[in-house]
Design a protein around this motif. Structure first.
Motif, PDB file in Angstrom:
ATOM      1  N   UNK A  96       0.823  -1.210   0.000  1.00 25.56           N
ATOM      2  CA  UNK A  96       0.000   0.000   0.000  1.00 25.56           C
ATOM      3  C   UNK A  96       0.859   1.263   0.000  1.00 25.56           C
ATOM      4  N   UNK A  97       1.928   1.264   0.792  1.00 24.23           N
ATOM      5  CA  UNK A  97       2.704   2.491   0.988  1.00 24.23           C
ATOM      6  C   UNK A  97       3.675   2.789  -0.148  1.00 24.23           C
ATOM      7  N   UNK A  98       4.206   1.760  -0.787  1.00 29.66           N
ATOM      8  CA  UNK A  98       5.220   1.992  -1.812  1.00 29.66           C
ATOM      9  C   UNK A  98       4.726   2.862  -2.968  1.00 29.66           C
ATOM     10  N   UNK A  99       3.517   2.638  -3.532  1.00 27.46           N
ATOM     11  CA  UNK A  99       3.052   3.548  -4.593  1.00 27.46           C
ATOM     12  C   UNK A  99       2.933   4.994  -4.124  1.00 27.46           C
ATOM     13  N   UNK A 100       2.527   5.199  -2.869  1.00 27.69           N
ATOM     14  CA  UNK A 100       2.435   6.561  -2.340  1.00 27.69           C
ATOM     15  C   UNK A 100       3.810   7.206  -2.231  1.00 27.69           C
ATOM     16  N   UNK A 122      -4.411  16.326  10.888  1.00 29.39           N
ATOM     17  CA  UNK A 122      -4.905  15.350   9.915  1.00 29.39           C
ATOM     18  C   UNK A 122      -3.994  15.240   8.700  1.00 29.39           C
ATOM     19  N   UNK A 123      -3.656  16.366   8.088  1.00 38.09           N
ATOM     20  CA  UNK A 123      -2.927  16.329   6.825  1.00 38.09           C
ATOM     21  C   UNK A 123      -1.422  16.270   6.983  1.00 38.09           C
ATOM     22  N   UNK A 124      -0.926  16.657   8.151  1.00 32.61           N
ATOM     23  CA  UNK A 124       0.529  16.596   8.345  1.00 32.61           C
ATOM     24  C   UNK A 124       0.908  15.563   9.401  1.00 32.61           C
ATOM     25  N   UNK A 125       0.294  15.647  10.570  1.00 37.73           N
ATOM     26  CA  UNK A 125       0.676  14.757  11.658  1.00 37.73           C
ATOM     27  C   UNK A 125       0.354  13.302  11.398  1.00 37.73           C
ATOM     28  N   UNK A 126      -0.897  13.014  11.076  1.00 39.29           N
ATOM     29  CA  UNK A 126      -1.316  11.619  10.885  1.00 39.29           C
ATOM     30  C   UNK A 126      -0.664  11.015   9.641  1.00 39.29           C
ATOM     31  N   UNK A 127      -0.677  11.764   8.556  1.00 37.15           N
ATOM     32  CA  UNK A 127      -0.123  11.228   7.313  1.00 37.15           C
ATOM     33  C   UNK A 127       1.356  10.905   7.455  1.00 37.15           C
ATOM     34  N   UNK A 169       2.865  10.520  10.326  1.00 41.20           N
ATOM     35  CA  UNK A 169       3.015   9.597  11.440  1.00 41.20           C
ATOM     36  C   UNK A 169       2.944   8.137  11.037  1.00 41.20           C
ATOM     37  N   UNK A 170       2.260   7.848   9.943  1.00 43.60           N
ATOM     38  CA  UNK A 170       2.199   6.464   9.467  1.00 43.60           C
ATOM     39  C   UNK A 170       3.581   5.920   9.153  1.00 43.60           C
ATOM     40  N   UNK A 171       4.452   6.815   8.655  1.00 44.38           N
ATOM     41  CA  UNK A 171       5.806   6.392   8.290  1.00 44.38           C
ATOM     42  C   UNK A 171       6.753   6.429   9.479  1.00 44.38           C
ATOM     43  N   UNK A 172       6.186   6.674  10.664  1.00 41.08           N
ATOM     44  CA  UNK A 172       6.906   6.461  11.911  1.00 41.08           C
ATOM     45  C   UNK A 172       6.405   5.186  12.583  1.00 41.08           C
ATOM     46  N   UNK A 173       5.076   5.042  12.645  1.00 37.79           N
ATOM     47  CA  UNK A 173       4.476   3.911  13.351  1.00 37.79           C
ATOM     48  C   UNK A 173       4.780   2.565  12.717  1.00 37.79           C
ATOM     49  N   UNK A 174       4.534   2.433  11.420  1.00 39.52           N
ATOM     50  CA  UNK A 174       4.734   1.129  10.776  1.00 39.52           C
ATOM     51  C   UNK A 174       6.209   0.728  10.695  1.00 39.52           C
ATOM     52  N   UNK A 175       7.125   1.633  10.322  1.00 38.47           N
ATOM     53  CA  UNK A 175       8.542   1.238  10.371  1.00 38.47           C
ATOM     54  C   UNK A 175       9.003   0.855  11.777  1.00 38.47           C
ATOM     55  N   UNK A 176       8.488   1.555  12.809  1.00 38.27           N
ATOM     56  CA  UNK A 176       8.840   1.198  14.177  1.00 38.27           C
ATOM     57  C   UNK A 176       8.346  -0.205  14.507  1.00 38.27           C
ATOM     58  N   UNK A 177       7.144  -0.526  14.048  1.00 34.84           N
ATOM     59  CA  UNK A 177       6.589  -1.876  14.239  1.00 34.84           C
ATOM     60  C   UNK A 177       7.467  -2.914  13.535  1.00 34.84           C
TER      61      UNK A 177
END
Length: 240
Positions: free
Chosen positions: A46-50, A201-206, A208-216
């Motif tokens: 999902x993330x790679x195309x983005x 919404x447009x800066x923090x959450x978006x 933040x996904x690239x902090x949360x999932x890589x950390x996982x």
């Protein structure tokens, strides 16, 4: 009895048994393995195309920006996002801010590394119904329990995959945290003009996904690396 001794082929295994022994797909595996869950793999797909979309915009500026020949229709949404985050807008161009382009090149390297990781997992892995490491319990997911199942890689390819996945996740996590820290230490120079809703919404959450999932990924893959080292030291077997 003599006839029996003169026909050793009578004692050879049946062709089906011989094929089963020779077929890699039917050999039993033991020891350490890399067991990413389908949830992890779906995130990467999902993330790679983005990331590719974002990297294209950054590296092709100003042609990808409003007024540029490449802006419409692929990067048209960035006309608005460039007003939310000045690092993506004309502000960065005017100030000759090189951070966004620098992270764009890192994004490109990350994308190549993640693609190689996915190739190793899908080319050498086996889909299994067992619990993927770090995923939610299958029973808790109900009809979505397949998300917690594992695509398991064994042997040398497993070592390559888990090392590549961990190190690339570390790069993604560190780069994104640095991106946030730059804003904090510059007085939120690029984003401080936004209202709280837009900022969250447009800066923090978006971002933040690239902090949360890589950390996982780092946590899960790091556990596997440690377990592999322990198995090599103690001669133990991986327990999932």
């Amino acid at each position: 009895m003599v006839a029996t001794r003169n026909h050793p082929k009578d004692f050879e295994p049946a062709p089906s048994e011989l094929a089963a022994k020779q077929s890699p797909s039917k050999r039993s595996h033991s020891g350490w393995s890399h067991t990413p869950s389908n949830l992890t793999l779906i995130w990467l797909v999902f993330s790679l195309p983005l990331v590719i979309w974002d990297t294209g915009y950054v590296l092709l500026r100003p042609h990808s920006m409003p007024g540029g020949a490449l802006h419409w229709p692929i990067w048209q949404p960035y006309a608005y996002y460039g007003t939310v985050d000045g690092a993506y807008g004309f502000k960065a161009i005017r100030e000759n801010n090189g951070w966004t382009a620098a992270q764009g090149w890192v994004n490109l390297l990350e994308t190549v590394a993640y693609c190689v990781y996915l190739y190793l997992v899908y080319a050498y892995g086996q889909q299994e119904a067992t619990q993927g490491r770090g995923a939610p319990e299958q029973d808790a997911l109900g009809s979505l329990k397949a998300l917690a199942e594992s695509r398991t890689v064994y042997g040398r390819e497993a070592s390559w995959a888990v090392l590549l996945g961990y190190s690339t996740g570390l790069v993604t996590f560190s780069k994104t945290v640095l991106y946030w820290m730059i804003e904090a230490f510059t007085g939120f120079d690029n984003i401080g003009h936004n209202d709280w809703f837009t900022l969250i919404v447009l800066w923090g959450i978006m971002n933040g996904l690239w902090i949360g999932f890589p950390l996982y990924m780092m946590y899960v893959f790091g556990q596997e690396i440690l377990q592999g080292l322990e198995s090599a030291t103690e001669g133990g077997k991986k327990v999932r």
